[in-house]
Design a protein around this motif. Structure first.
Motif, mmCIF file in Angstrom:
data_model
loop_
_atom_site.group_PDB
_atom_site.id
_atom_site.type_symbol
_atom_site.label_atom_id
_atom_site.label_comp_id
_atom_site.label_asym_id
_atom_site.label_seq_id
_atom_site.Cartn_x
_atom_site.Cartn_y
_atom_site.Cartn_z
ATOM 1 N N GLY A 182 47.610 10.228 -85.685
ATOM 2 C CA GLY A 182 47.401 11.579 -86.187
ATOM 3 C C GLY A 182 47.408 12.579 -85.054
ATOM 4 O O GLY A 182 48.178 12.448 -84.104
ATOM 5 N N GLU A 183 46.507 13.559 -85.115
ATOM 6 C CA GLU A 183 46.431 14.615 -84.106
ATOM 7 C C GLU A 183 45.083 14.538 -83.398
ATOM 8 O O GLU A 183 44.041 14.739 -84.021
ATOM 9 C CB GLU A 183 46.595 15.985 -84.756
ATOM 10 N N ARG A 184 45.117 14.260 -82.098
ATOM 11 C CA ARG A 184 43.886 14.185 -81.314
ATOM 12 C C ARG A 184 43.452 15.583 -80.895
ATOM 13 O O ARG A 184 44.221 16.323 -80.293
ATOM 14 C CB ARG A 184 44.076 13.305 -80.084
ATOM 15 N N LEU A 185 42.205 15.908 -81.183
ATOM 16 C CA LEU A 185 41.726 17.262 -80.939
ATOM 17 C C LEU A 185 41.765 17.626 -79.461
ATOM 18 O O LEU A 185 42.173 18.738 -79.099
ATOM 19 C CB LEU A 185 40.301 17.417 -81.471
ATOM 20 N N PHE A 186 41.354 16.715 -78.594
ATOM 21 C CA PHE A 186 41.242 17.055 -77.179
ATOM 22 C C PHE A 186 42.377 16.472 -76.337
ATOM 23 O O PHE A 186 42.247 16.356 -75.115
ATOM 24 C CB PHE A 186 39.881 16.603 -76.646
ATOM 25 N N GLU A 187 43.479 16.149 -76.973
ATOM 26 C CA GLU A 187 44.649 15.650 -76.243
ATOM 27 C C GLU A 187 45.120 16.698 -75.233
ATOM 28 O O GLU A 187 45.450 17.828 -75.575
ATOM 29 C CB GLU A 187 45.786 15.352 -77.222
ATOM 30 N N GLY A 188 45.128 16.336 -73.943
ATOM 31 C CA GLY A 188 45.590 17.250 -72.909
ATOM 32 C C GLY A 188 44.648 18.399 -72.617
ATOM 33 O O GLY A 188 45.027 19.340 -71.910
ATOM 34 N N ILE A 189 43.414 18.351 -73.134
ATOM 35 C CA ILE A 189 42.439 19.425 -72.939
ATOM 36 C C ILE A 189 41.373 18.961 -71.949
ATOM 37 O O ILE A 189 40.718 17.943 -72.165
ATOM 38 C CB ILE A 189 41.759 19.825 -74.267
ATOM 39 N N ASN A 190 41.197 19.704 -70.862
ATOM 40 C CA ASN A 190 40.150 19.415 -69.883
ATOM 41 C C ASN A 190 38.992 20.363 -70.147
ATOM 42 O O ASN A 190 38.947 21.489 -69.636
ATOM 43 C CB ASN A 190 40.693 19.602 -68.463
ATOM 44 N N LEU A 191 38.050 19.920 -70.957
ATOM 45 C CA LEU A 191 36.964 20.797 -71.386
ATOM 46 C C LEU A 191 36.087 21.294 -70.235
ATOM 47 O O LEU A 191 35.774 22.495 -70.175
ATOM 48 C CB LEU A 191 36.122 20.095 -72.449
ATOM 49 N N PRO A 192 35.666 20.442 -69.285
ATOM 50 C CA PRO A 192 34.863 20.965 -68.173
ATOM 51 C C PRO A 192 35.613 22.016 -67.361
ATOM 52 O O PRO A 192 35.022 23.027 -66.958
ATOM 53 C CB PRO A 192 34.558 19.719 -67.336
#
Length: 215
Positions: A182-192
């Protein structure tokens, strides 16, 4: 200034916020409905989705209820509005929610294809924005009249606002299910790196609730 918030957005244990192959029979993608076992029984969701006056209380209800507090407008992506892709063939598709959608405030839909505003019952009007996420946010804030704006989804829409560092707060519910695709919410996202930190976490038997705040 009003906050831009994500509320009651659920992901699976393997990080998916929607299943694959969204269509008319699978509005959240294949398997996506299983994410929301914590939300559907709550008093808030029973009221907004089904018009019922009864429902579960407790931690899950507390988080479901906060998603509608001080909310003056919503933003969503084209896929959350419906399964129609490409240019609108006509104006027959009016959303998943019937003639009285759950929002009761202006809703701004990100799309590449223009369409006139769609006025529904209960105070909901869908505005279709072709100029991108910044313009949608400007219009939503103006319509919200000082109240907060909620980004409803889907995954791609939330990611756009995260990368722009515009989301002030996110409530993410982690459901004890596995989707596998499906679609991963934090794919490629560096939250810190984007300035987000976990500022609250609580668990119920049906979900782990976390609040991420932009510092």
């Amino acid at each position: 200034m009003s906050k831009l918030r994500v509320e009651s957005f659920t992901i699976s244990l393997d990080g998916f916020g929607a299943g694959p192959d969204q269509d008319l029979n699978n509005p959240l993608g294949v398997g996506g409905t299983s994410l929301h076992g914590w939300a559907i029984p709550t008093k808030t969701f029973q009221k907004h989705l089904f018009g019922n006056d009864v429902g579960a209380t407790g931690i899950d209800e507390d988080f479901a209820q906060r998603g509608f507090q001080n909310m003056g407008a919503w933003i969503m992506g084209r896929n959350m509005f419906g399964p129609v892709r490409g240019p609108w063939p006509d104006e027959s598709w009016r959303g998943w929610w019937g003639e009285n959608p759950v929002y009761h405030v202006p809703v701004f839909v990100l799309t590449n294809h223009a369409r006139p505003p769609l006025v529904m019952e209960g105070g909901t009007t869908f505005h279709f924005v072709t100029e991108g996420p910044m313009v949608a946010l400007e219009r939503a804030r103006a319509a919200a009249g000082g109240k907060d704006v909620r980004v409803g989804g889907g995954v791609n829409t939330i990611q756009q606002y995260l990368r722009l560092r515009l989301i002030d707060e996110m409530h993410i519910a982690i459901s004890p299910v596995l989707l596998g695709a499906g679609e991963r919410l934090f794919e490629g996202i560096n939250l810190p790196a984007l300035g987000y930190a976990c500022t609250r976490h609580e668990s119920s038997p049906l979900a782990t609730h976390v609040v991420l705040t932009r510092q």
